[in-house]
Scaffold this motif. Structure first.
Motif, PDB file in Angstrom:
ATOM      1  N   GLU A  58      19.406   1.123 -24.555  1.00 18.60           N
ATOM      2  CA  GLU A  58      19.642  -0.308 -24.691  1.00 18.60           C
ATOM      3  C   GLU A  58      19.432  -1.015 -23.356  1.00 18.60           C
ATOM      4  N   PHE A  59      19.055  -2.283 -23.432  1.00 21.19           N
ATOM      5  CA  PHE A  59      18.958  -3.112 -22.235  1.00 21.19           C
ATOM      6  C   PHE A  59      20.350  -3.667 -21.937  1.00 21.19           C
ATOM      7  N   PRO A 298      16.194  -0.196 -28.585  1.00 22.87           N
ATOM      8  CA  PRO A 298      15.425  -1.291 -27.976  1.00 22.87           C
ATOM      9  C   PRO A 298      14.530  -0.829 -26.831  1.00 22.87           C
ATOM     10  N   ASN A 299      14.981   0.147 -26.033  1.00 23.58           N
ATOM     11  CA  ASN A 299      14.151   0.621 -24.926  1.00 23.58           C
ATOM     12  C   ASN A 299      12.890   1.330 -25.396  1.00 23.58           C
ATOM     13  N   ILE A 300      12.888   1.761 -26.629  1.00 20.85           N
ATOM     14  CA  ILE A 300      11.693   2.387 -27.196  1.00 20.85           C
ATOM     15  C   ILE A 300      10.827   1.359 -27.913  1.00 20.85           C
ATOM     16  N   LEU A 301      11.451   0.454 -28.654  1.00 20.89           N
ATOM     17  CA  LEU A 301      10.713  -0.495 -29.477  1.00 20.89           C
ATOM     18  C   LEU A 301      10.194  -1.698 -28.696  1.00 20.89           C
ATOM     19  N   GLU A 302      10.916  -2.116 -27.664  1.00 24.54           N
ATOM     20  CA  GLU A 302      10.521  -3.299 -26.904  1.00 24.54           C
ATOM     21  C   GLU A 302       9.696  -2.896 -25.676  1.00 24.54           C
ATOM     22  N   ASN A 303       8.912  -3.848 -25.174  1.00 25.80           N
ATOM     23  CA  ASN A 303       8.137  -3.647 -23.947  1.00 25.80           C
ATOM     24  C   ASN A 303       7.258  -2.397 -24.028  1.00 25.80           C
ATOM     25  N   ASP A 304       6.735  -2.136 -25.219  1.00 26.90           N
ATOM     26  CA  ASP A 304       5.862  -0.971 -25.446  1.00 26.90           C
ATOM     27  C   ASP A 304       6.528   0.350 -25.087  1.00 26.90           C
ATOM     28  N   GLY A 401       4.716  17.796 -29.739  1.00 25.07           N
ATOM     29  CA  GLY A 401       3.765  17.389 -30.756  1.00 25.07           C
ATOM     30  C   GLY A 401       3.499  15.905 -30.815  1.00 25.07           C
ATOM     31  N   MET A 402       4.103  15.123 -29.902  1.00 25.29           N
ATOM     32  CA  MET A 402       3.981  13.669 -29.967  1.00 25.29           C
ATOM     33  C   MET A 402       3.240  13.101 -28.759  1.00 25.29           C
ATOM     34  N   TYR A 403       2.446  13.916 -28.122  1.00 27.80           N
ATOM     35  CA  TYR A 403       1.726  13.507 -26.920  1.00 27.80           C
ATOM     36  C   TYR A 403       0.973  12.193 -27.131  1.00 27.80           C
ATOM     37  N   ALA A 404       0.312  12.059 -28.249  1.00 28.12           N
ATOM     38  CA  ALA A 404      -0.553  10.899 -28.491  1.00 28.12           C
ATOM     39  C   ALA A 404       0.075   9.867 -29.417  1.00 28.12           C
ATOM     40  N   THR A 405       1.368   9.982 -29.679  1.00 29.60           N
ATOM     41  CA  THR A 405       2.030   9.069 -30.608  1.00 29.60           C
ATOM     42  C   THR A 405       2.844   8.050 -29.821  1.00 29.60           C
ATOM     43  N   LYS A 406       2.406   6.832 -29.840  1.00 29.88           N
ATOM     44  CA  LYS A 406       3.053   5.779 -29.058  1.00 29.88           C
ATOM     45  C   LYS A 406       4.508   5.640 -29.440  1.00 29.88           C
ATOM     46  N   TYR A 407       5.343   5.457 -28.427  1.00 29.18           N
ATOM     47  CA  TYR A 407       6.793   5.334 -28.553  1.00 29.18           C
ATOM     48  C   TYR A 407       7.458   6.677 -28.847  1.00 29.18           C
TER      49      TYR A 407
END
Length: 556
Positions: A58-59, A298-304, A401-407
């Motif tokens: 969280e921010f 929020p730290n994952i979903l916001e600001n890319d 397994g998530m190297y190329a998966t954004k967020y």
């Protein structure tokens, strides 16, 4: 500069209301009372859950609209502390932790960033105070039946936060002055009026308070069985006691509680340590306490997702975001520390050999394959940072397994307490009572990392020669084993060390190559200016002073 309200007052005046949990209000006034909040169905449990869920993701400082990269919770403070010393170098063209590395004048009372620990830590402390109060335990009263576990967790975490704050803000360690000023105390029983003239606790007062909280936590968590490492149980309490007694130099108790914390845990194997899928991103049997980022944070979903631990501490991702991987802001190991790690010590494999810097690009790709499955991406990181790859770290990996998966790549866990830390506390505490016994424990630990280890290998001529060969050996092991986990400043202050950044072939940034023979003053954090304005009992630490230019090269 940003205007700042007194955080300790805010910690009292603001009431965190989970209004969605409330099913009834006073029908005459439509006002929610404090008693109704405490007794609303399920609300106490939600307050308890928030104690740990708010530790990351969280921010908490400035909100998502400002999206500061150091505003991602507890792990961010690992870096604010560690870059103050010598073992982590925040390099590159775009590193958010540079303020704590070299711009020390910005840590003076009038600057907004000085508010960061006050806002965040006292927010967490307020959550603990709320749970203690709602649990009927104000003033260390016996909690309401059925709320003992939640109250115990609150006591444990409050002790953890105050131990952190005391170590960050004290100008002298306990061994130098038991009466040195540490931190302002705010509990569930503190009144607003008391905050207006509230002096800092001495070390003796602080330890009395912290250890009382931990005793209460141990008592009320005695029968609690947790299901994961993301909540507090008695093993965490024992580990916190071990840390407190280590700082206090109560060696017998530090050893006692380190042993108790280690029960039923085992050290990480080389395969676990160096795993390309699970390295320091997933709990294992060495983790005593941890936190985890979640996909809805929020730290994952916001600001890319860029305002997250993964963004600043994982070098590998296959998309275009991340300060470490793509924006030119990696945090690397000090070259001298790296060079003191023997080739036979498997922990050296976490860091890229500096010799790779002198290779051709094709040779670098081939050499980097020894560290990562994504060597070509790492070369992109080198170009973005205009640095490296020598010293790049592969301790903290993205989600398997998530190297190329954004967020999703950054939805990872972070260790807050490991059995290895307890092993080293046990060894140091034992050795300060009986050096032969301490050496035996230290050697046994070190040989799990380097089968060729012999005692006395890592006792360089540091500035502070007051520490014994034995404590220097322990310190070196802590520096390597716990690299990036937030202990560097604590140990430098506790042991009275200086720092060495200027030496032949250093990788420290120009105009930051400071050699300081005693513990640098910038490690004694200042109190935000408006806190002193509102609290007449508060005496602030001196403004941090930035050295004037790089130091003459130190000869090891």
């Amino acid at each position: 500069m940003k205007k700042i309200f007194s955080v300790t007052m805010a910690a009292l005046l603001g009431t965190t209301l989970l209004t969605s949990c409330l099913e009834k209000i006073d029908p005459q006034t439509s006002t929610v009372t404090e008693e109704q909040v405490a007794n609303a169905p399920g609300v106490f449990d939600k307050f308890v859950a928030t104690l740990t869920s708010s530790l990351c993701g969280e921010f908490l400082y400035a909100g998502a609209s400002n999206a500061r990269v150091y505003d991602h919770g507890y792990p961010a403070f690992f870096l604010t502390r560690d870059v103050e010393g010598q073992d982590i170098v925040p390099v590159g063209t775009n590193n958010w932790f540079d303020t704590w590395y070299q711009d020390f004048t910005n840590l003076a009372p009038g600057w907004a960033v000085t508010q960061l620990p006050w806002t965040v830590y006292y927010g967490w402390i307020k959550g603990c105070n709320d749970v203690i109060s709602m649990g009927g335990a104000s003033g260390y009263a016996t909690p309401t039946e059925g709320r003992e576990t939640g109250v115990g967790m609150a006591y444990a975490l409050r002790a953890m936060f105050y131990l952190d704050l005391c170590r960050m803000y004290s100008a002298k360690p306990y061994y130098q002055d038991h009466n040195a000023a540490t931190m302002v105390k705010i509990t569930e029983a503190t009144s607003v009026e008391e905050t207006r003239n509230n002096p800092r606790m001495t070390w003796d007062e602080a330890f009395e308070f912290i250890l009382k909280d931990l005793d209460e936590a141990e008592k009320y968590l005695a029968n609690y069985k947790r299901t994961d490492v993301y909540t507090v149980d008695t093993t965490v309490v024992f580990g916190l006691k071990a840390r407190a007694y280590l700082e206090k130099q109560d060696w017998a108790n530090a050893e006692k509680y380190a042993k108790k914390a280690m029960e039923n845990y085992s050290m990480m194997t080389p395969a676990e340590y160096l795993s390309r899928d699970y390295g320091f991103n997933s709990p294992n049997n060495a983790w005593i306490f941890g936190i985890t980022f979640k996909d809805k944070d929020p730290n994952i979903l916001e600001n890319d997702g860029d305002s997250s631990w993964g963004s600043v501490m994982t070098m590998e991702n296959g998309f275009d975001c991340g300060y470490a991987a793509n924006y030119g802001g990696p945090n690397v190991i000090d070259r001298h520390l790296y060079e003191t790690i023997p080739a036979t010590d498997f922990r050296k494999q976490m860091f890229v050999d500096f010799a790779i810097d002198d290779m051709s690009e094709d040779e670098q790709i081939e050499a980097l394959a020894a560290y990562t499955d994504h060597a070509e991406q790492i070369l992109n990181s080198v170009k973005a940072a205009e640095y490296g790859p020598g010293g790049f770290e592969f301790k903290f990996r993205p989600q398997a397994g998530m190297y190329a998966t954004k967020y999703t790549a950054w939805v990872i866990a972070v260790p807050l307490m490991r059995v290895e830390e307890m092993k080293l506390i046990e060894a140091e505490a034992a050795g300060m009572q009986d050096e032969a016994r301490g050496i035996q424990l230290l050697t046994a630990f070190a040989q799990t990392r380097d089968a060729s280890y012999t005692y006395g290998t890592h006792n360089e001529a540091y500035y502070n020669t007051a520490n014994s060969l034995f404590q220097n050996e322990i310190w070196w092991q802590r520096r390597v084993e716990l690299w990036g986990e937030g202990f560097a400043t604590y140990d430098i202050k506790r042991l009275g060390k200086g720092i060495i950044r200027s030496y032949a072939r250093t990788n420290h940034v120009e105009n930051s190559r400071f050699n300081v023979e005693t513990t640098p003053g910038w490690m004694n954090w200042c109190f935000v200016g408006t806190e002193a304005d509102n609290n007449k009992g508060l005496v602030n630490n001196p403004d941090p002073i930035r050295p004037d230019g790089d130091s003459k090269e130190y000869v090891w």
